[in-house]
Design an enzyme around this catalytic site. Structure first.
Site, short mmCIF file in Angstrom:
data_model
loop_
_atom_site.label_atom_id
_atom_site.label_comp_id
_atom_site.label_asym_id
_atom_site.label_seq_id
_atom_site.Cartn_x
_atom_site.Cartn_y
_atom_site.Cartn_z
N ARG A 3 0.88 -1.18 0.00
CA ARG A 3 0.00 0.00 0.00
C ARG A 3 0.91 1.22 0.00
O ARG A 3 1.71 1.40 0.92
CB ARG A 3 -0.90 0.01 1.24
CG ARG A 3 -1.52 1.38 1.49
CD ARG A 3 -2.60 1.40 2.55
NE ARG A 3 -3.80 0.73 2.08
CZ ARG A 3 -4.99 0.87 2.64
NH1 ARG A 3 -5.13 1.65 3.69
NH2 ARG A 3 -6.03 0.23 2.17
N HIS A 57 -7.60 0.76 -6.08
CA HIS A 57 -7.78 -0.05 -4.87
C HIS A 57 -8.58 -1.31 -5.26
O HIS A 57 -9.74 -1.48 -4.88
CB HIS A 57 -8.52 0.77 -3.80
CG HIS A 57 -8.44 0.19 -2.42
ND1 HIS A 57 -7.74 -0.96 -2.13
CD2 HIS A 57 -8.99 0.60 -1.24
CE1 HIS A 57 -7.84 -1.21 -0.83
NE2 HIS A 57 -8.61 -0.29 -0.28
N GLN A 90 -10.39 -3.81 -2.67
CA GLN A 90 -11.65 -3.30 -2.12
C GLN A 90 -12.80 -3.55 -3.09
O GLN A 90 -13.86 -4.01 -2.71
CB GLN A 90 -11.51 -1.80 -1.82
CG GLN A 90 -12.77 -1.19 -1.23
CD GLN A 90 -13.10 -1.73 0.15
OE1 GLN A 90 -12.25 -1.72 1.04
NE2 GLN A 90 -14.32 -2.22 0.34
N ASP A 109 -17.10 7.53 -1.35
CA ASP A 109 -15.84 7.42 -0.62
C ASP A 109 -15.52 8.82 -0.09
O ASP A 109 -16.16 9.81 -0.49
CB ASP A 109 -14.73 6.89 -1.56
CG ASP A 109 -13.41 6.65 -0.85
OD1 ASP A 109 -13.40 6.56 0.39
OD2 ASP A 109 -12.37 6.56 -1.55
N ARG A 121 -13.48 -8.27 2.53
CA ARG A 121 -12.07 -8.04 2.21
C ARG A 121 -11.27 -9.29 2.55
O ARG A 121 -10.40 -9.72 1.81
CB ARG A 121 -11.52 -6.84 3.01
CG ARG A 121 -12.04 -5.48 2.58
CD ARG A 121 -11.52 -5.09 1.20
NE ARG A 121 -10.07 -5.04 1.15
CZ ARG A 121 -9.32 -4.02 1.54
NH1 ARG A 121 -9.88 -2.92 1.97
NH2 ARG A 121 -7.99 -4.06 1.45
N1 NVA Z 1 -9.84 6.95 -1.24
C1 NVA Z 1 -9.42 6.52 0.09
C2 NVA Z 1 -9.66 5.06 0.27
C3 NVA Z 1 -9.31 4.54 1.65
C4 NVA Z 1 -9.53 3.07 1.79
C5 NVA Z 1 -7.95 6.87 0.29
O1 NVA Z 1 -7.16 6.63 -0.62
O2 NVA Z 1 -7.62 7.39 1.34
N1 CP Z 2 -11.03 0.21 2.99
C1 CP Z 2 -9.74 0.11 3.38
O1 CP Z 2 -8.84 -0.18 2.59
O2 CP Z 2 -9.55 0.34 4.69
P1 CP Z 2 -8.16 0.56 5.43
O3 CP Z 2 -7.61 1.87 4.96
O4 CP Z 2 -8.52 0.57 6.90
O5 CP Z 2 -7.23 -0.56 5.10
#
Ligand code: NVA
Ligand code: CP
Length: 322
Positions: A119, A146, A149, A241, A309
């Protein structure tokens, strides 16, 4: 009565061995259907208390340069349940954080672990890591995508609706990593997709072009609009989101102002189908992109989505590590 589990053909199992999971572009509709079927089977086994440890002795290396609750815990628990082991590597605690090249890191890690999960911010870093790693690389979120997800979201949608083909997904809000992965995935699952974003916050243009080609191939609808009502009209799934993603904290106040009319609330959801579902990848900001009334209301399936997930990632790990 427990529903019958889909039959997995052996050729499909081997086909994904050694593959990366970086975005949906690399995966065919049949391969994605296979991952969903595998996730259903793995979830079923877990619910039945049936031990399933095909990854005994295998190790997953997990690089994080951004925060996480769901991703970290579900990957770590998933590896443990499959008989394997996961190592958490905080970006700044590794030599990567001190400038060791991604290519060297990929080669070294490939000598120790059976798969790498990452990540981070720049999507190109994940692509580069995958180019130099000889083990599968799984994208656990970048600024661009992502996919883990969205795979969980699709499984959840299928569980609730019984089918995917012909359903309509409405995404309302920021044209961010979630939106980009959704537009890539929807046509491959036979889903129609409508995206409403404010001016200047649209999906990534290159991903839009890819998604349009996928939609043409699959004959599904893919609509981009500025109007949230147009997106949500008769939708089976309403998705949103956060307005400011990780790394965009400084833009929070400006975005709250610009995104106000994109809030998912009761008035907007009245345009969706009466039995619509609401999803959000979480974490959520109640009172910003979604009201409490909606996210804590009867149409919301956000916690099933979060649970899934675990199941889809176990499927990705089993399929790619083999
Ligand atoms: N769009 C958000 C998703 C978090 C799971 C981010 O990148 O922070
Ligand atoms: N939705 C998601 O990826 O959550 P986290 O940021 O908690 O991993």
């Amino acid at each position: 009565m427990a529903k019958p589990m889909p039959v997995i053909k052996e050729w499909q199992v081997d086909r994904l061995k050694g593959r990366d999971f970086i975005d949906f572009a690399d995966y065919s509709p049949a391969e994605l259907d296979y991952l969903i079927s595998l996730a259903e089977r793995i979830k079923h086994k877990q619910k039945m208390g049936e031990p399933y440890q095909p990854l005994l002795g295998k190790t997953l290396g997990m690089f994080f340069t951004k925060a996480s609750t769901r991703t970290r815990v579900s990957f770590e628990v998933g590896m443990y349940q499959l008989g394997g082991h996961a190592i958490f590597l905080a970006g700044n605690d590794t030599q990567l954080g001190r400038g060791e090249p991604i290519s060297d890191t990929a080669k070294v890690m490939s000598r120790y672990v059976d798969a790498i999960m990452i990540r981070t911010f720049a999507h190109e870093d994940v692509v580069e890591l995958a180019e130099h790693a000889s083990v599968p690389v799984i994208n656990a979120l970048t600024d661009l995508h992502h996919p883990c997800q969205v795979l969980a979201d699709v499984l959840t949608l299928k569980e609730y609706k019984g089918t995917l083909k012909g359903l309509t997904v409405a995404y309302v809000g920021d044209g961010n990593n979630m939106a980009n992965s959704w537009i890539q995935a929807a046509p491959k699952f036979g889903l129609n997709m409508r995206v409403a974003t404010p001016e200047g916050y649209e999906c990534d243009p290159a991903v839009v072009e890819q998604a349009k080609a996928f939609a043409e191939e699959s004959g599904t609808e893919l609509v981009f609009t500025k109007d949230p009502v147009e997106a949500v009209k008769d939708a089976d799934l309403v998705y949103t989101d956060v307005w400011a993603s990780m790394g965009q904290e400084a833009e929070q106040a400006e975005r709250v102002e610009k995104f106000a009319v994109y809030q998912v609330n009761e008035a907007l959801c009245r345009h969706a189908k009466p039995d619509y579902l609401f999803m959000h990848c979480l974490p959520a900001h109640r009172g910003e992109e979604v009201t409490s009334e909606i996210i804590d209301g009867p149409h919301s399936v956000v916690f099933d989505e979060a649970e899934n997930r675990l199941h889809v990632q176990k499927a990705i790990l089993v399929a790619t590590i083999g």
